[in-house]
Design a protein around this motif. Sequence first.
Motif, PDB file in Angstrom:
ATOM      1  N   SER A  15      21.509  26.156 -10.055  1.00 44.99           N
ATOM      2  CA  SER A  15      22.148  24.916 -10.492  1.00 44.99           C
ATOM      3  C   SER A  15      21.176  23.752 -10.413  1.00 44.99           C
ATOM      4  O   SER A  15      21.204  22.847 -11.260  1.00 44.99           O
ATOM      5  CB  SER A  15      23.387  24.629  -9.642  1.00 44.99           C
ATOM      6  OG  SER A  15      24.310  25.694  -9.772  1.00 44.99           O
ATOM      7  N   ASP A  27      27.880  21.906 -11.919  1.00 41.69           N
ATOM      8  CA  ASP A  27      29.010  22.183 -11.015  1.00 41.69           C
ATOM      9  C   ASP A  27      30.094  21.144 -11.272  1.00 41.69           C
ATOM     10  O   ASP A  27      29.954  19.980 -10.918  1.00 41.69           O
ATOM     11  CB  ASP A  27      28.553  22.136  -9.551  1.00 41.69           C
ATOM     12  CG  ASP A  27      27.728  23.369  -9.181  1.00 41.69           C
ATOM     13  OD1 ASP A  27      27.923  24.422  -9.818  1.00 41.69           O
ATOM     14  OD2 ASP A  27      26.890  23.268  -8.279  1.00 41.69           O
ATOM     15  N   THR A  38      28.274  27.028  -6.420  1.00 44.97           N
ATOM     16  CA  THR A  38      28.865  27.229  -7.739  1.00 44.97           C
ATOM     17  C   THR A  38      29.926  28.313  -7.646  1.00 44.97           C
ATOM     18  O   THR A  38      29.676  29.392  -7.088  1.00 44.97           O
ATOM     19  CB  THR A  38      27.782  27.643  -8.762  1.00 44.97           C
ATOM     20  OG1 THR A  38      26.745  26.676  -8.734  1.00 44.97           O
ATOM     21  CG2 THR A  38      28.367  27.736 -10.161  1.00 44.97           C
ATOM     22  N   ASP A  58      25.606  28.111 -16.587  1.00 41.39           N
ATOM     23  CA  ASP A  58      25.180  28.305 -15.190  1.00 41.39           C
ATOM     24  C   ASP A  58      26.233  29.147 -14.482  1.00 41.39           C
ATOM     25  O   ASP A  58      27.426  28.845 -14.542  1.00 41.39           O
ATOM     26  CB  ASP A  58      25.030  26.937 -14.508  1.00 41.39           C
ATOM     27  CG  ASP A  58      24.466  27.076 -13.095  1.00 41.39           C
ATOM     28  OD1 ASP A  58      23.606  27.956 -12.887  1.00 41.39           O
ATOM     29  OD2 ASP A  58      24.879  26.292 -12.209  1.00 41.39           O
ATOM     30  N   VAL A  59      25.783  30.211 -13.818  1.00 40.53           N
ATOM     31  CA  VAL A  59      26.746  31.135 -13.215  1.00 40.53           C
ATOM     32  C   VAL A  59      26.692  31.058 -11.694  1.00 40.53           C
ATOM     33  O   VAL A  59      25.691  30.645 -11.124  1.00 40.53           O
ATOM     34  CB  VAL A  59      26.479  32.589 -13.666  1.00 40.53           C
ATOM     35  CG1 VAL A  59      26.348  32.693 -15.169  1.00 40.53           C
ATOM     36  CG2 VAL A  59      25.239  33.157 -12.991  1.00 40.53           C
TER      37      VAL A  59
HETATM   38 MG   LIG Z   1      24.820  27.206  -8.404  1.00 40.28          MG
END
Ligand SMILES: [Mg+2]
Length: 587
Positions: A15, A27, A38, A58-59
């Motif tokens: 992130s 986030d 996250t 973004d995971v």
């Molecule tokens: Mg993250």
Amino acid sequence: MHVVATAGHVDHGKSTLVRLLTGMEPDRWAEEHRRGLTIDLGFAWTRLPSGAELAIVDVPGHERFVPNMLAGVGHVPAALLVVAADEGWMPQSDEHLAALHAFGVRHGILAVSRSDLAPPERAMAEARERLARTSLAGARAVAVSGATGEGLDALRAELDALAAALPAPDTGAPVRLWVDRSFAIKGAGTVVTGTLPAGTIEVGDELRISRTGRTVRVRSLQTLGRDVPAASAVARVAVNLRGVDRHDLVRGDTLVGGAAWKPTATVDVRLRAAPERLPRHAMLHVGSAAVPVVVRPLGELTARLRPAEALPLTAGDRGLLRDPGRHLIVAGVTVLDPAPAPVRGRGAARARGAELERLSVEERSRGELRRRRFMAEAEFGPRGLAPVGRPVAGGWRADPGTWRDLPRTLAAEVAEWEEARPLERGMPAEAARQRLGVPTNEVLGAVAAAAGLRLAGGRVASRSGETLPARVSAVLAELESRWRAEPFVAPGAEELRDRGLGPREVAAAARAGRVLRVGDGVVLPPDADVRALEVLCGLPGQTFTLSEARRALGTTRRVAVPLLELLDRQGRTERVSADARRVVRDG
Ligand SMILES: [Mg+2]
Ligand SMILES: Nc1nc2c(ncn2[C@@H]2O[C@H](COP(=O)(O)OP(=O)(O)O)[C@@H](O)[C@H]2O)c(=O)[nH]1
């Protein structure tokens, strides 16, 4: 636009990198900020040094949120795998890489982050060794630090190189959008977001919610926070729908266009690796969906899956089977047959397995070509396929079903264009090419010929050409020879008048496709708009002011002003700021 998904163990700096690359906050939830973690997918975007737009999904890296991670990477063509220099390879590094490998993601970059906390070499060597046994073998690697910003420029350059190497999407394919988020906006109704891997969505389109069969209409459309009239793959899209509650459409649902997509609750698949043990119950992750399936082995590397919920699948779709109890990715799967006949009894199952394993190269080739509509001859061999379908032009082959409908579609598009813009004789070839989703202008020429249309001077026009008086034709011939050297220099209004080209003659010349009228008394060669765009695409960052464009084109304000306005109206350029800079639009 290009799309990549992050991957990697929790706290390794995914992130942080997204934040630094895009200046946006991936986030989105208060809880994510409170816990510094996250939990769900995040979305951000940026413009790369080349001018290309890049969206990033973004995971979460924590093992509890693996299903969210799978919904994010499942149908994104490229990955940014992050490993921390100080911590090295960790369990979720493994699990995320296994997922990328099972989904068959072949494009990616390895970022060794937190390299201010430890020298990056060891983590990099370790990660490279793991990658070598997967679909991401040989991915480029960069050491970066989110604390000092070191390596970020190198990472941007690698992302640019990655984007340039991604295969061109099929923008004419039928739409299937896997929804990854849905929310309500006061006064506007429901918005769903997703990554569009193929096809084009336009405002006003009618789509279907596959799970319920309900038809919905696209009320408005955004990509990367901008309202757009249409979005072509690959793109992150936000679709605003009329009269739909946000609970009618949730993550894992699909919005589909066209009759091609039929939900199916039985599929035969090939397992892309032999699992140790094939569980009877597993989760099938495909697109953004996670659906429990009953697994029935057929042959050694084939199985029949019965999803608890019907899914719109097609041959060639890739997914993976996961055993949630054991936190284990069982195997990647490729759909071979989305609508198989029933099998009864063990003997029949084994026979079906043998049949699937034999599925001739030719059948697989036809299936692949049907899905992609066009393939270059050179693409068949390396994928273990045989060249099938109809050779059309320039080494391209077409799926026969697709090819049959194209001439009629093109004739209708051109007729509509000519009716709406009588002065701009014919439809720009590039616009026609995109509308039809054909791969090159050469192929477009073959469609035009089959439709009885003419492709010349960068335009597709109906044949009802006009014969010009000989004296007008003679003046035009002279202008054409001047334009060979200076295509963007227009003869003065006085010269035109003196040589007998009044408004009526100019209009006739435009209708005959001999000139392009860009403004009152300003005429250029018929393909000047297309050629101007080529020049403008060559400018750094594809952005420019009026006077930069004028200089690049070697022309005057009298020509540049209406020419750029014409490109704006065609949607090929766009003003992006108050200081009147313009940018060449993607696609
Ligand atoms: Mg993250
Ligand atoms: N020193 C240092 N800290 C970092 C770096 N990248 C991330 N962090 C810190 O590591 C923690 C986890 O980062 P985050 O980006 O949320 O990791 P994620 O779980 O992979 O998304 C945060 O406290 C960050 O501030 C880096 O390159 N150097």
